[in-house]
Enzyme design. Structure first.
Site, mmCIF file in Angstrom:
data_model
loop_
_atom_site.group_PDB
_atom_site.id
_atom_site.type_symbol
_atom_site.label_atom_id
_atom_site.label_comp_id
_atom_site.label_asym_id
_atom_site.label_seq_id
_atom_site.Cartn_x
_atom_site.Cartn_y
_atom_site.Cartn_z
ATOM 1 N N ASN A 170 6.944 39.634 14.288
ATOM 2 C CA ASN A 170 5.672 38.990 13.960
ATOM 3 C C ASN A 170 4.774 40.008 13.281
ATOM 4 O O ASN A 170 4.590 41.117 13.779
ATOM 5 C CB ASN A 170 4.969 38.446 15.209
ATOM 6 C CG ASN A 170 3.605 37.859 14.850
ATOM 7 O OD1 ASN A 170 3.470 37.119 13.883
ATOM 8 N ND2 ASN A 170 2.587 38.212 15.611
ATOM 9 N N TYR A 174 -4.781 41.141 12.286
ATOM 10 C CA TYR A 174 -5.817 41.078 13.312
ATOM 11 C C TYR A 174 -6.705 42.306 13.145
ATOM 12 O O TYR A 174 -6.201 43.418 12.974
ATOM 13 C CB TYR A 174 -5.211 41.086 14.724
ATOM 14 C CG TYR A 174 -4.018 40.179 14.900
ATOM 15 C CD1 TYR A 174 -4.081 38.830 14.540
ATOM 16 C CD2 TYR A 174 -2.821 40.663 15.421
ATOM 17 C CE1 TYR A 174 -2.980 38.004 14.702
ATOM 18 C CE2 TYR A 174 -1.719 39.846 15.593
ATOM 19 C CZ TYR A 174 -1.800 38.513 15.233
ATOM 20 O OH TYR A 174 -0.705 37.694 15.382
ATOM 21 N N ASP A 283 -18.127 38.507 10.820
ATOM 22 C CA ASP A 283 -16.846 37.919 10.437
ATOM 23 C C ASP A 283 -16.968 36.950 9.268
ATOM 24 O O ASP A 283 -18.008 36.845 8.614
ATOM 25 C CB ASP A 283 -16.176 37.263 11.650
ATOM 26 C CG ASP A 283 -16.955 36.059 12.182
ATOM 27 O OD1 ASP A 283 -17.526 35.302 11.375
ATOM 28 O OD2 ASP A 283 -16.990 35.867 13.407
#
Length: 490
Positions: A170, A174, A283
Protein backbone atom coordinates in the site's frame (compact mmCIF):
# COMPACT_ATOMS: atom_id res chain seq x y z
CA UNK A 1 7.05 8.33 -25.52
CA UNK A 2 9.33 6.17 -23.37
CA UNK A 3 8.32 5.76 -19.76
CA UNK A 4 9.78 8.51 -17.58
CA UNK A 5 12.39 6.87 -15.37
CA UNK A 6 12.31 8.99 -12.23
CA UNK A 7 11.80 12.49 -10.85
CA UNK A 8 14.93 13.86 -12.53
CA UNK A 9 13.95 12.50 -15.91
CA UNK A 10 10.51 14.09 -15.43
CA UNK A 11 12.11 17.47 -14.63
CA UNK A 12 14.17 17.22 -17.84
CA UNK A 13 11.01 16.35 -19.79
CA UNK A 14 9.16 19.34 -18.34
CA UNK A 15 12.03 21.65 -19.23
CA UNK A 16 12.16 20.36 -22.80
CA UNK A 17 8.46 21.21 -23.09
CA UNK A 18 9.16 24.68 -21.65
CA UNK A 19 6.83 23.76 -18.79
CA UNK A 20 9.25 24.47 -15.94
CA UNK A 21 10.72 27.63 -14.48
CA UNK A 22 13.85 27.94 -12.34
CA UNK A 23 13.88 30.23 -9.29
CA UNK A 24 17.39 31.37 -8.40
CA UNK A 25 16.54 33.62 -5.45
CA UNK A 26 17.23 31.98 -2.11
CA UNK A 27 13.92 31.12 -0.44
CA UNK A 28 13.05 29.29 2.76
CA UNK A 29 10.89 26.15 3.00
CA UNK A 30 9.34 27.83 6.03
CA UNK A 31 6.36 29.74 4.53
CA UNK A 32 8.28 31.39 1.65
CA UNK A 33 8.42 28.55 -0.87
CA UNK A 34 4.88 27.40 0.03
CA UNK A 35 3.59 30.95 -0.52
CA UNK A 36 5.34 31.10 -3.90
CA UNK A 37 3.83 27.73 -4.85
CA UNK A 38 0.29 28.84 -3.98
CA UNK A 39 0.76 32.02 -6.01
CA UNK A 40 2.00 29.93 -8.94
CA UNK A 41 -0.83 27.39 -8.69
CA UNK A 42 -3.58 30.01 -8.44
CA UNK A 43 -2.08 31.62 -11.55
CA UNK A 44 -2.22 28.24 -13.37
CA UNK A 45 1.54 28.46 -13.81
CA UNK A 46 4.07 25.78 -14.80
CA UNK A 47 6.13 23.43 -12.70
CA UNK A 48 8.99 25.02 -10.76
CA UNK A 49 12.39 24.19 -9.32
CA UNK A 50 13.95 26.25 -6.52
CA UNK A 51 17.72 26.16 -6.91
CA UNK A 52 18.70 27.81 -3.61
CA UNK A 53 17.02 26.65 -0.43
CA UNK A 54 17.70 28.74 2.64
CA UNK A 55 19.35 26.68 5.37
CA UNK A 56 19.84 23.60 3.18
CA UNK A 57 22.96 23.61 1.03
CA UNK A 58 23.08 21.29 -1.99
CA UNK A 59 19.31 20.81 -1.93
CA UNK A 60 16.80 21.73 -4.59
CA UNK A 61 13.01 21.76 -4.27
CA UNK A 62 10.48 21.09 -7.03
CA UNK A 63 6.79 21.89 -6.94
CA UNK A 64 3.59 22.02 -8.97
CA UNK A 65 4.56 18.82 -10.77
CA UNK A 66 0.93 18.23 -11.77
CA UNK A 67 0.07 21.67 -13.20
CA UNK A 68 -2.73 20.67 -15.61
CA UNK A 69 -4.48 17.68 -17.17
CA UNK A 70 -2.69 18.06 -20.50
CA UNK A 71 0.65 17.54 -18.79
CA UNK A 72 -0.62 14.45 -16.98
CA UNK A 73 -2.05 12.98 -20.20
CA UNK A 74 1.24 13.67 -21.98
CA UNK A 75 3.52 12.02 -19.44
CA UNK A 76 1.20 9.00 -19.38
CA UNK A 77 1.16 8.94 -23.21
CA UNK A 78 -2.63 8.87 -23.50
CA UNK A 79 -5.07 11.08 -25.37
CA UNK A 80 -7.69 10.70 -22.66
CA UNK A 81 -7.07 9.80 -19.03
CA UNK A 82 -10.07 7.46 -19.12
CA UNK A 83 -7.83 5.11 -21.13
CA UNK A 84 -5.94 4.37 -17.92
CA UNK A 85 -9.12 3.27 -16.16
CA UNK A 86 -10.03 1.02 -19.08
CA UNK A 87 -6.71 -0.81 -18.63
CA UNK A 88 -7.89 -2.01 -15.23
CA UNK A 89 -11.37 -3.12 -16.24
CA UNK A 90 -10.61 -4.40 -19.75
CA UNK A 91 -10.02 -8.03 -18.72
CA UNK A 92 -13.38 -7.97 -16.92
CA UNK A 93 -15.46 -6.59 -19.79
CA UNK A 94 -13.89 -8.29 -22.80
CA UNK A 95 -16.34 -10.56 -24.67
CA UNK A 96 -15.35 -14.21 -24.47
CA UNK A 97 -15.28 -15.72 -28.00
CA UNK A 98 -17.12 -18.94 -27.16
CA UNK A 99 -18.24 -19.56 -30.75
CA UNK A 100 -14.97 -18.72 -32.49
CA UNK A 101 -11.42 -19.94 -32.44
CA UNK A 102 -9.99 -16.43 -32.55
CA UNK A 103 -8.82 -16.38 -28.95
CA UNK A 104 -5.33 -15.01 -29.50
CA UNK A 105 -6.22 -11.34 -29.18
CA UNK A 106 -8.47 -11.88 -26.18
CA UNK A 107 -5.87 -13.95 -24.35
CA UNK A 108 -3.25 -11.36 -25.25
CA UNK A 109 -5.36 -8.61 -23.71
CA UNK A 110 -5.95 -10.67 -20.60
CA UNK A 111 -2.28 -11.54 -20.13
CA UNK A 112 -1.17 -7.92 -20.69
CA UNK A 113 -1.84 -7.46 -16.98
CA UNK A 114 1.40 -9.35 -16.37
CA UNK A 115 3.38 -6.43 -17.86
CA UNK A 116 1.99 -4.21 -15.08
CA UNK A 117 3.37 -6.40 -12.29
CA UNK A 118 6.11 -4.89 -10.09
CA UNK A 119 9.58 -6.39 -10.15
CA UNK A 120 12.16 -6.55 -7.37
CA UNK A 121 15.64 -5.15 -7.90
CA UNK A 122 18.78 -5.04 -5.78
CA UNK A 123 19.88 -1.64 -7.11
CA UNK A 124 18.58 1.78 -6.14
CA UNK A 125 20.22 5.17 -6.59
CA UNK A 126 18.87 6.42 -3.27
CA UNK A 127 21.27 4.10 -1.42
CA UNK A 128 24.12 6.47 -2.41
CA UNK A 129 23.80 8.22 0.96
CA UNK A 130 22.54 6.82 4.24
CA UNK A 131 21.92 8.84 7.42
CA UNK A 132 21.20 6.81 10.55
CA UNK A 133 18.30 7.79 12.79
CA UNK A 134 20.48 8.82 15.73
CA UNK A 135 22.04 11.51 13.49
CA UNK A 136 18.70 13.36 13.28
CA UNK A 137 18.18 12.95 9.51
CA UNK A 138 14.81 14.74 9.45
CA UNK A 139 16.55 17.98 10.39
CA UNK A 140 18.57 17.72 7.18
CA UNK A 141 15.59 17.67 4.76
CA UNK A 142 13.78 20.92 3.73
CA UNK A 143 10.27 19.97 4.79
CA UNK A 144 7.68 22.76 4.47
CA UNK A 145 5.84 24.80 6.99
CA UNK A 146 2.98 25.75 4.69
CA UNK A 147 0.76 28.03 6.82
CA UNK A 148 1.64 30.42 9.69
CA UNK A 149 -0.38 28.54 12.33
CA UNK A 150 0.62 25.02 11.31
CA UNK A 151 1.87 22.90 14.19
CA UNK A 152 5.27 22.50 12.58
CA UNK A 153 7.01 21.32 9.44
CA UNK A 154 5.29 18.67 7.34
CA UNK A 155 6.00 16.08 4.69
CA UNK A 156 3.21 16.99 2.26
CA UNK A 157 3.65 14.47 -0.58
CA UNK A 158 5.33 11.52 1.07
CA UNK A 159 4.28 8.13 -0.26
CA UNK A 160 3.76 6.25 3.01
CA UNK A 161 4.34 2.57 2.27
CA UNK A 162 3.20 -0.37 4.35
CA UNK A 163 2.69 -4.06 3.70
CA UNK A 164 -0.86 -5.33 4.12
CA UNK A 165 -1.06 -8.96 5.26
CA UNK A 166 2.71 -8.98 4.71
CA UNK A 167 2.27 -9.24 0.93
CA UNK A 168 0.14 -6.43 -0.51
CA UNK A 169 1.92 -3.10 -1.02
CA UNK A 170 0.00 0.00 0.00
CA UNK A 171 1.30 3.44 -0.97
CA UNK A 172 -0.79 6.28 0.40
CA UNK A 173 -0.08 9.99 0.54
CA UNK A 174 -0.62 10.90 4.20
CA UNK A 175 0.78 14.08 5.68
CA UNK A 176 3.50 13.62 8.29
CA UNK A 177 4.16 16.18 11.03
CA UNK A 178 7.86 16.45 11.96
CA UNK A 179 8.46 16.36 15.71
CA UNK A 180 12.26 16.39 15.79
CA UNK A 181 15.26 14.95 13.98
CA UNK A 182 14.07 11.35 13.99
CA UNK A 183 10.39 11.33 14.89
CA UNK A 184 7.10 12.36 13.32
CA UNK A 185 3.37 11.72 13.42
CA UNK A 186 1.57 10.04 10.49
CA UNK A 187 -1.90 11.42 9.78
CA UNK A 188 -3.67 8.42 8.31
CA UNK A 189 -7.39 9.00 8.73
CA UNK A 190 -9.71 6.23 9.86
CA UNK A 191 -10.97 5.56 6.31
CA UNK A 192 -7.50 5.21 4.80
CA UNK A 193 -5.72 1.94 4.11
CA UNK A 194 -2.80 2.91 6.34
CA UNK A 195 -5.23 3.20 9.25
CA UNK A 196 -6.47 -0.33 8.48
CA UNK A 197 -2.89 -1.59 8.76
CA UNK A 198 -2.68 0.19 12.11
CA UNK A 199 -5.94 -1.38 13.30
CA UNK A 200 -4.82 -4.85 12.24
CA UNK A 201 -1.58 -4.39 14.18
CA UNK A 202 -3.53 -3.48 17.31
CA UNK A 203 -5.86 -6.46 16.89
CA UNK A 204 -2.87 -8.78 16.50
CA UNK A 205 -1.05 -7.30 19.53
CA UNK A 206 1.79 -5.88 17.41
CA UNK A 207 3.52 -2.85 18.89
CA UNK A 208 5.41 -1.82 15.77
CA UNK A 209 4.52 -1.48 12.09
CA UNK A 210 7.39 -1.43 9.55
CA UNK A 211 6.95 1.61 7.34
CA UNK A 212 8.76 3.60 4.67
CA UNK A 213 8.15 7.02 3.14
CA UNK A 214 9.22 7.61 -0.44
CA UNK A 215 9.56 11.21 -1.63
CA UNK A 216 10.00 11.90 -5.34
CA UNK A 217 9.50 9.18 -7.96
CA UNK A 218 8.34 9.08 -11.55
CA UNK A 219 5.05 11.00 -11.99
CA UNK A 220 2.97 7.91 -12.80
CA UNK A 221 3.94 6.20 -9.55
CA UNK A 222 3.29 9.39 -7.57
CA UNK A 223 -0.15 9.70 -9.18
CA UNK A 224 -0.90 6.08 -8.30
CA UNK A 225 0.10 6.63 -4.67
CA UNK A 226 -2.49 9.38 -4.19
CA UNK A 227 -5.26 7.46 -6.00
CA UNK A 228 -8.08 6.00 -3.86
CA UNK A 229 -7.41 2.37 -4.75
CA UNK A 230 -9.45 0.05 -2.50
CA UNK A 231 -8.01 -2.90 -0.61
CA UNK A 232 -6.96 -5.56 -1.60
CA UNK A 233 -5.68 -4.13 -4.90
CA UNK A 234 -1.90 -3.78 -4.68
CA UNK A 235 -0.85 -0.15 -5.09
CA UNK A 236 2.41 -1.19 -6.76
CA UNK A 237 0.37 -3.08 -9.35
CA UNK A 238 -1.89 -0.06 -9.83
CA UNK A 239 1.22 2.08 -10.42
CA UNK A 240 2.12 -0.32 -13.23
CA UNK A 241 -1.36 0.06 -14.72
CA UNK A 242 -1.11 3.85 -14.67
CA UNK A 243 2.43 3.83 -16.11
CA UNK A 244 1.58 1.04 -18.59
CA UNK A 245 4.68 -0.69 -17.26
CA UNK A 246 5.52 -2.37 -13.97
CA UNK A 247 7.62 -0.50 -11.40
CA UNK A 248 10.84 -1.71 -9.82
CA UNK A 249 10.80 -2.20 -6.04
CA UNK A 250 13.74 -2.26 -3.64
CA UNK A 251 13.48 -4.06 -0.30
CA UNK A 252 14.63 -2.11 2.76
CA UNK A 253 16.11 -3.58 5.92
CA UNK A 254 12.67 -3.59 7.56
CA UNK A 255 11.17 -5.61 4.71
CA UNK A 256 9.15 -2.78 3.16
CA UNK A 257 9.27 -2.54 -0.64
CA UNK A 258 9.77 0.97 -2.05
CA UNK A 259 10.05 2.37 -5.60
CA UNK A 260 13.67 1.94 -6.64
CA UNK A 261 13.58 5.30 -8.43
CA UNK A 262 12.81 7.24 -5.24
CA UNK A 263 14.71 10.45 -4.57
CA UNK A 264 14.45 10.19 -0.76
CA UNK A 265 13.43 7.20 1.37
CA UNK A 266 12.67 7.30 5.08
CA UNK A 267 12.80 3.90 6.78
CA UNK A 268 11.23 3.43 10.18
CA UNK A 269 8.54 2.10 12.46
CA UNK A 270 5.11 3.25 13.51
CA UNK A 271 4.56 2.64 17.23
CA UNK A 272 0.99 1.38 17.14
CA UNK A 273 0.18 2.15 20.78
CA UNK A 274 1.73 5.61 20.98
CA UNK A 275 -0.72 8.25 19.79
CA UNK A 276 0.21 11.93 19.88
CA UNK A 277 -1.61 15.14 19.03
CA UNK A 278 -1.05 16.12 15.39
CA UNK A 279 -1.68 19.59 13.97
CA UNK A 280 -3.01 22.12 13.49
CA UNK A 281 -2.57 22.04 9.71
CA UNK A 282 -4.13 24.22 7.03
CA UNK A 283 -5.71 21.56 4.83
CA UNK A 284 -7.39 21.35 1.42
CA UNK A 285 -10.74 22.60 2.75
CA UNK A 286 -9.06 25.94 3.41
CA UNK A 287 -9.31 25.69 7.20
CA UNK A 288 -6.98 24.71 10.01
CA UNK A 289 -7.99 21.28 11.32
CA UNK A 290 -10.08 21.30 14.47
CA UNK A 291 -10.29 19.60 16.82
CA UNK A 292 -6.72 18.37 17.10
CA UNK A 293 -6.69 14.57 16.90
CA UNK A 294 -4.18 11.93 17.91
CA UNK A 295 -2.26 9.79 15.41
CA UNK A 296 0.56 7.24 15.73
CA UNK A 297 4.20 8.06 16.31
CA UNK A 298 6.76 7.42 13.57
CA UNK A 299 10.32 6.58 14.63
CA UNK A 300 12.92 6.96 11.88
CA UNK A 301 15.70 4.36 11.75
CA UNK A 302 17.50 5.77 8.72
CA UNK A 303 17.12 8.02 5.72
CA UNK A 304 18.42 7.35 2.21
CA UNK A 305 19.23 10.18 -0.22
CA UNK A 306 20.42 10.45 -3.79
CA UNK A 307 23.45 12.67 -4.45
CA UNK A 308 22.43 16.34 -4.76
CA UNK A 309 18.92 15.45 -3.59
CA UNK A 310 15.71 17.02 -4.85
CA UNK A 311 12.75 17.43 -2.49
CA UNK A 312 9.20 17.45 -3.87
CA UNK A 313 6.62 19.26 -1.78
CA UNK A 314 3.07 20.36 -2.49
CA UNK A 315 0.78 22.80 -0.72
CA UNK A 316 -2.93 22.81 0.04
CA UNK A 317 -5.46 25.46 1.00
CA UNK A 318 -8.48 27.11 -0.57
CA UNK A 319 -9.04 25.46 -3.98
CA UNK A 320 -8.04 25.26 -6.72
CA UNK A 321 -4.41 24.29 -6.12
CA UNK A 322 -2.29 21.40 -7.38
CA UNK A 323 -4.42 18.84 -5.55
CA UNK A 324 -7.41 19.99 -7.64
CA UNK A 325 -5.59 18.98 -10.84
CA UNK A 326 -4.61 15.64 -9.31
CA UNK A 327 -8.21 15.11 -8.19
CA UNK A 328 -9.53 15.83 -11.68
CA UNK A 329 -7.07 13.34 -13.15
CA UNK A 330 -8.21 10.69 -10.67
CA UNK A 331 -11.84 11.49 -11.49
CA UNK A 332 -11.21 10.74 -15.17
CA UNK A 333 -9.12 7.63 -14.51
CA UNK A 334 -11.74 6.15 -12.19
CA UNK A 335 -14.76 7.09 -14.32
CA UNK A 336 -14.70 3.84 -16.38
CA UNK A 337 -14.43 1.86 -13.15
CA UNK A 338 -17.44 3.70 -11.68
CA UNK A 339 -19.40 3.07 -14.89
CA UNK A 340 -18.60 -0.64 -14.69
CA UNK A 341 -19.93 -0.84 -11.13
CA UNK A 342 -22.87 1.52 -11.76
CA UNK A 343 -23.66 1.10 -15.49
CA UNK A 344 -26.27 3.86 -15.74
CA UNK A 345 -23.65 6.53 -15.06
CA UNK A 346 -23.01 8.65 -18.17
CA UNK A 347 -20.58 11.23 -16.78
CA UNK A 348 -19.25 12.53 -13.45
CA UNK A 349 -17.90 15.81 -12.15
CA UNK A 350 -16.22 16.40 -8.82
CA UNK A 351 -16.15 20.23 -8.83
CA UNK A 352 -12.78 21.43 -7.58
CA UNK A 353 -14.49 24.01 -5.35
CA UNK A 354 -16.39 21.10 -3.78
CA UNK A 355 -13.05 19.76 -2.50
CA UNK A 356 -13.94 16.38 -4.05
CA UNK A 357 -15.15 14.91 -0.78
CA UNK A 358 -17.73 17.70 -0.58
CA UNK A 359 -19.69 17.19 -3.80
CA UNK A 360 -20.14 15.05 -6.88
CA UNK A 361 -22.46 15.71 -9.82
CA UNK A 362 -23.36 12.62 -11.83
CA UNK A 363 -25.49 12.23 -14.95
CA UNK A 364 -27.39 9.00 -15.56
CA UNK A 365 -29.43 7.31 -18.27
CA UNK A 366 -32.66 7.04 -16.32
CA UNK A 367 -34.98 4.12 -17.04
CA UNK A 368 -37.09 3.54 -13.92
CA UNK A 369 -38.49 5.42 -10.92
CA UNK A 370 -36.17 5.87 -7.96
CA UNK A 371 -33.08 5.26 -10.06
CA UNK A 372 -31.41 8.51 -9.03
CA UNK A 373 -31.63 7.52 -5.36
CA UNK A 374 -30.34 4.10 -6.23
CA UNK A 375 -27.25 5.71 -7.78
CA UNK A 376 -26.75 7.95 -4.72
CA UNK A 377 -26.78 4.95 -2.40
CA UNK A 378 -24.49 2.98 -4.69
CA UNK A 379 -21.93 5.81 -4.68
CA UNK A 380 -22.19 6.15 -0.91
CA UNK A 381 -21.43 2.43 -0.68
CA UNK A 382 -18.16 2.23 -2.63
CA UNK A 383 -14.61 3.33 -1.97
CA UNK A 384 -13.67 6.96 -1.69
CA UNK A 385 -17.05 8.16 -2.99
CA UNK A 386 -18.57 6.85 0.26
CA UNK A 387 -17.15 9.97 1.93
CA UNK A 388 -18.89 12.36 -0.47
CA UNK A 389 -21.15 14.76 1.43
CA UNK A 390 -23.44 15.97 -1.37
CA UNK A 391 -24.46 14.00 -4.48
CA UNK A 392 -26.42 15.67 -7.28
CA UNK A 393 -27.94 13.42 -9.95
CA UNK A 394 -29.01 14.86 -13.31
CA UNK A 395 -30.29 13.38 -16.58
CA UNK A 396 -27.99 12.09 -19.32
CA UNK A 397 -28.54 15.20 -21.49
CA UNK A 398 -27.20 17.52 -18.76
CA UNK A 399 -23.43 17.93 -18.76
CA UNK A 400 -22.31 17.65 -15.11
CA UNK A 401 -19.45 20.02 -15.92
CA UNK A 402 -21.83 22.75 -17.10
CA UNK A 403 -22.68 24.26 -13.73
CA UNK A 404 -25.28 26.58 -15.30
CA UNK A 405 -27.19 23.62 -16.71
CA UNK A 406 -26.86 21.79 -13.39
CA UNK A 407 -28.34 24.77 -11.54
CA UNK A 408 -31.17 24.87 -14.10
CA UNK A 409 -31.84 21.15 -13.53
CA UNK A 410 -31.91 21.60 -9.76
CA UNK A 411 -34.10 24.67 -9.96
CA UNK A 412 -36.64 23.19 -12.38
CA UNK A 413 -36.62 19.48 -11.55
CA UNK A 414 -36.38 19.36 -7.77
CA UNK A 415 -39.36 19.28 -5.45
CA UNK A 416 -37.46 19.57 -2.15
CA UNK A 417 -39.84 17.53 0.00
CA UNK A 418 -39.63 14.55 -2.38
CA UNK A 419 -36.30 14.89 -4.17
CA UNK A 420 -33.84 15.75 -1.41
CA UNK A 421 -32.47 12.86 0.61
CA UNK A 422 -30.88 13.60 4.00
CA UNK A 423 -28.88 10.95 5.83
CA UNK A 424 -28.18 11.83 9.44
CA UNK A 425 -25.39 10.38 11.54
CA UNK A 426 -23.21 9.13 8.68
CA UNK A 427 -19.49 8.55 8.31
CA UNK A 428 -17.77 11.55 6.77
CA UNK A 429 -14.47 12.94 5.54
CA UNK A 430 -12.31 13.36 8.64
CA UNK A 431 -11.23 16.86 7.55
CA UNK A 432 -14.71 18.23 6.78
CA UNK A 433 -14.96 21.39 8.92
CA UNK A 434 -18.76 21.10 9.15
CA UNK A 435 -18.59 17.82 11.11
CA UNK A 436 -19.88 17.92 14.67
CA UNK A 437 -17.47 15.10 15.53
CA UNK A 438 -14.39 13.82 13.66
CA UNK A 439 -15.34 11.60 10.69
CA UNK A 440 -19.03 11.80 11.61
CA UNK A 441 -21.57 14.05 9.92
CA UNK A 442 -24.45 13.80 7.46
CA UNK A 443 -25.08 13.50 3.74
CA UNK A 444 -27.45 15.00 1.18
CA UNK A 445 -28.60 13.65 -2.16
CA UNK A 446 -30.43 15.83 -4.70
CA UNK A 447 -32.44 14.10 -7.42
CA UNK A 448 -32.41 16.71 -10.19
CA UNK A 449 -33.60 14.30 -12.89
CA UNK A 450 -36.89 14.68 -14.71
CA UNK A 451 -39.45 12.58 -12.89
CA UNK A 452 -41.37 9.62 -14.24
CA UNK A 453 -45.13 9.45 -13.57
CA UNK A 454 -44.58 6.92 -10.76
CA UNK A 455 -42.46 9.50 -8.96
CA UNK A 456 -45.10 12.26 -9.02
CA UNK A 457 -48.42 10.61 -8.27
CA UNK A 458 -49.06 9.64 -11.89
CA UNK A 459 -48.53 13.12 -13.36
CA UNK A 460 -46.65 13.26 -16.65
CA UNK A 461 -43.56 15.49 -16.73
CA UNK A 462 -43.90 18.60 -18.92
CA UNK A 463 -42.37 18.54 -22.40
CA UNK A 464 -39.10 20.43 -22.87
CA UNK A 465 -39.33 23.11 -25.58
CA UNK A 466 -37.54 22.35 -28.85
CA UNK A 467 -37.06 24.13 -32.16
CA UNK A 468 -38.94 23.38 -35.38
CA UNK A 469 -36.21 21.60 -37.34
CA UNK A 470 -37.03 23.12 -40.74
CA UNK A 471 -37.21 26.65 -39.37
CA UNK A 472 -34.04 26.13 -37.34
CA UNK A 473 -32.03 24.97 -40.37
CA UNK A 474 -33.18 28.05 -42.33
CA UNK A 475 -32.26 30.44 -39.53
CA UNK A 476 -28.98 28.66 -38.89
CA UNK A 477 -27.93 29.29 -42.52
CA UNK A 478 -28.87 32.97 -42.36
CA UNK A 479 -27.17 33.36 -38.98
CA UNK A 480 -24.04 31.69 -40.32
CA UNK A 481 -23.83 34.16 -43.19
CA UNK A 482 -23.88 37.12 -40.80
CA UNK A 483 -21.25 35.43 -38.65
CA UNK A 484 -18.94 35.05 -41.65
CA UNK A 485 -19.37 38.72 -42.61
CA UNK A 486 -18.44 40.20 -39.27
CA UNK A 487 -17.28 37.94 -36.43
CA UNK A 488 -16.63 40.98 -34.24
CA UNK A 489 -20.38 41.46 -33.85
CA UNK A 490 -20.75 38.12 -32.09
Amino acid sequence: MDQLRDLRNYIEWLEERKSLIRIREELSPILEIPTFLRKLMYSKGPSVIFEKVKGFDNWRIVGNLFPNLDTISSFLSVDNLEEVGFRMIQPLILPIPYKTFDKIKTLGDLTKMSSYLPKKTNKAAFTENVIEGNDNPLDKIPFFKTWPKDGGRYITFGMVITLENEKTVNMGVYRVMILDGNKGIIHWQIHKRGAHVHLNALENKKDEIPVAISIGSDPGTMLASVSPVPYPIDKALFAGIIRNKGIELYELNNGVLVPANSEIVIEGRVLANQLLEEGPFGDHWGYYDKPIEKYPLLVVDRVYLRDDPIYYGTVVGLPPLEDAVIGKAIEKIFKPIMQTIIPEIVDVNYPVEGVFQGMIIVSIKKRYPGQAKKVMNALWGIGQSSLTKIIIVVDHDIDPNDIGKVIWAISSNVNPENDVLIIKGSHSDALDPSNLFPSFGSKMGIDATRKLPEEREGKVWPEIVSEDENVYRKIEEIFGNYLKKDKNLF
